[in-house]
Write an enzyme that holds these catalytic residues in place. Structure first.
Site, short mmCIF file in Angstrom:
data_model
loop_
_atom_site.label_atom_id
_atom_site.label_comp_id
_atom_site.label_asym_id
_atom_site.label_seq_id
_atom_site.Cartn_x
_atom_site.Cartn_y
_atom_site.Cartn_z
N ARG A 156 1.62 2.45 -3.00
CA ARG A 156 2.38 1.24 -3.18
C ARG A 156 3.71 1.68 -4.15
O ARG A 156 3.78 2.68 -4.58
CB ARG A 156 1.70 0.31 -4.06
CG ARG A 156 0.65 -0.28 -3.40
CD ARG A 156 -0.15 -1.41 -4.22
NE ARG A 156 -1.36 -1.95 -3.78
CZ ARG A 156 -2.56 -1.58 -3.90
NH1 ARG A 156 -2.89 -0.60 -4.64
NH2 ARG A 156 -3.65 -2.43 -3.28
N LYS A 178 -3.21 -1.45 -8.61
CA LYS A 178 -2.91 -2.87 -9.31
C LYS A 178 -4.08 -2.92 -10.36
O LYS A 178 -5.23 -2.50 -9.98
CB LYS A 178 -3.39 -3.92 -8.27
CG LYS A 178 -2.21 -4.16 -7.18
CD LYS A 178 -2.33 -5.18 -6.24
CE LYS A 178 -1.23 -5.39 -5.40
NZ LYS A 178 -1.62 -6.48 -4.27
N HIS A 247 7.25 -0.16 1.21
CA HIS A 247 5.91 -1.00 1.76
C HIS A 247 5.92 -0.51 3.26
O HIS A 247 4.77 -0.30 4.06
CB HIS A 247 5.92 -2.11 1.45
CG HIS A 247 4.66 -2.87 1.25
ND1 HIS A 247 3.92 -2.50 0.00
CD2 HIS A 247 3.72 -3.72 1.73
CE1 HIS A 247 2.90 -3.08 -0.03
NE2 HIS A 247 2.54 -3.84 1.02
N ARG A 250 4.22 2.72 3.74
CA ARG A 250 2.66 2.28 3.47
C ARG A 250 2.09 1.82 4.56
O ARG A 250 0.85 2.17 4.92
CB ARG A 250 2.60 1.48 2.23
CG ARG A 250 1.06 1.24 1.84
CD ARG A 250 1.25 0.26 0.67
NE ARG A 250 -0.08 -0.55 0.38
CZ ARG A 250 -1.27 -0.01 -0.25
NH1 ARG A 250 -1.19 1.21 -0.62
NH2 ARG A 250 -2.24 -0.89 -0.36
N HIS A 273 -7.52 -1.06 -1.28
CA HIS A 273 -7.90 -2.38 -1.04
C HIS A 273 -9.10 -2.88 -1.57
O HIS A 273 -10.05 -1.87 -1.38
CB HIS A 273 -7.73 -2.56 0.54
CG HIS A 273 -6.35 -2.62 1.05
ND1 HIS A 273 -6.10 -2.59 2.38
CD2 HIS A 273 -5.43 -2.80 0.84
CE1 HIS A 273 -4.85 -2.57 2.84
NE2 HIS A 273 -4.34 -2.67 1.53
N TYR A 282 -4.41 -3.87 10.08
CA TYR A 282 -4.02 -2.41 11.01
C TYR A 282 -4.78 -2.31 12.16
O TYR A 282 -4.25 -1.64 13.19
CB TYR A 282 -3.97 -1.19 9.96
CG TYR A 282 -3.11 -1.39 8.93
CD1 TYR A 282 -1.89 -1.44 8.91
CD2 TYR A 282 -3.85 -1.83 7.42
CE1 TYR A 282 -1.15 -1.39 7.93
CE2 TYR A 282 -2.77 -1.97 6.45
CZ TYR A 282 -1.49 -1.94 6.61
OH TYR A 282 -0.67 -2.20 5.45
#
Length: 313
Positions: A156, A178, A247, A250, A273, A282
């Site tokens: 990220r 995150k 992004h 990514r 994730h 994806y």
């Protein structure tokens, strides 16, 4: 004022206990102040707006619906409306948790589900061309290592900005994602060599940087998010990508992994994730590509049959 102090407390709560980013805390604060300004403007014809004291406890679901409706009429995007509603929900949830409010007026208000767009990505051939086009100048080499890290590891934007020399090890790299969660990613030998080469270029340019030094650095250390975006945008300027952003690289990493047979759960781990469903988008992208290839190549596909019939005519 009472509500100003409460918003400040809520903002601190987002940063510390929930480990939200600075950008998230700022966005939620702006949304709350915007909502309160709206309530003051709409307090009624008999209301003394100059002396009106906003009380968050007096807000009703009708007030929230009215605000969201006015924003929609002003042309705000559905994604923005959802974010602003979430800001109110989170604020009132915090107020209930701390005993300041008895109800959450935004809790039961729903918006249409946001249509999930397939992620933008770049063709592998184009990325390789970007990675090959560096000439030894500082700016060129910084663009090169930036694209290399984003594309090779699927980082990220904030993860790359936070990356320092102390996170690099012989065959692994530590990434802070995150909510300050860390994950360990494999560091390919070629990428490790590229990083070491770049570190020498960076240190020759900025020998006085404090330690630990950020991998992507400017004259004062860590670069800003806007500077990073500019670096990537310039690097991808000659590609077919619709959005030339960190992004996008990514997304390209994840798409490349899935298309080449990587295990979905392994890709989830590398991307950081929490839910597998987030990574599954994806696979949808890969299926779309597969269908397009089938339609183009297989003689029994409907598009091929249609073209054959047109040729007969």
């Amino acid at each position: 004022m009472y509500h100003s102090a409460l918003i400040s407390e809520f903002s601190d709560y987002l940063r510390t206990e929930l480990r939200g980013s600075e950008l998230t805390a700022e966005a939620y604060t702006r949304d709350l102040l915007q909502f309160m300004s709206y309530c003051v403007r709409e307090c009624g014809e008999d209301c003394d707006k100059e002396n009106f004291a906003f009380d968050p406890k007096e807000v009703t679901p009708r007030d929230v619906r009215s605000w969201i409706g006015s924003l929609a009429e002003d042309g705000e995007a559905p994604s923005t409306l959802r974010r602003k509603l979430q800001s109110l929900r989170a604020f009132y949830a915090y107020g209930m948790k701390t005993g300041k409010f008895n109800a959450n007026p935004a809790a039961d208000i729903t918006l249409p589900k946001k249509k999930r767009r397939l992620p933008n990505f770049i063709k592998d051939r184009e990325v390789e061309e970007v990675l090959e086009s560096h000439d030894g100048t500082f700016e060129s080499e910084r663009r090169h290592i930036t694209v290399e890290l984003l594309y090779t590891l699927g980082l990220r934007r904030a993860e790359l900005l936070a990356l320092t020399d102390s996170d690099i090890h012989s065959d692994t790299i530590r990434v802070t994602g995150k909510r300050a969660k860390t994950r360990i990613l494999p560091l390919p030998e070629k990428l490790a060599q590229e990083i070491a080469r770049w570190q020498k270029i960076r240190d020759d340019r900025y020998p006085a940087l404090p330690s630990p030094r950020h991998i992507i650095s400017g004259p004062h250390g860590e670069v800003s998010a806007s500077t990073l975006h500019k670096i990537v945008s310039e690097a991808l300027s000659g590609t077919s990508a619709g959005r030339k952003s960190p992004h996008t690289l990514r997304h390209t990493f994840a798409t490349t992994m899935i298309n080449n047979g990587a295990d979905l759960d392994a890709v989830r781990e590398m991307l950081g994730h929490e839910s597998l469903s987030t990574t599954q988008i994806y696979t949808h992208l890969s299926i779309n590509e597969l269908m397009a290839g089938y339609a183009k190549a297989h003689p029994r596909s409907s598009s091929r049959e249609l073209k054959g019939n047109q040729n007969k005519d």
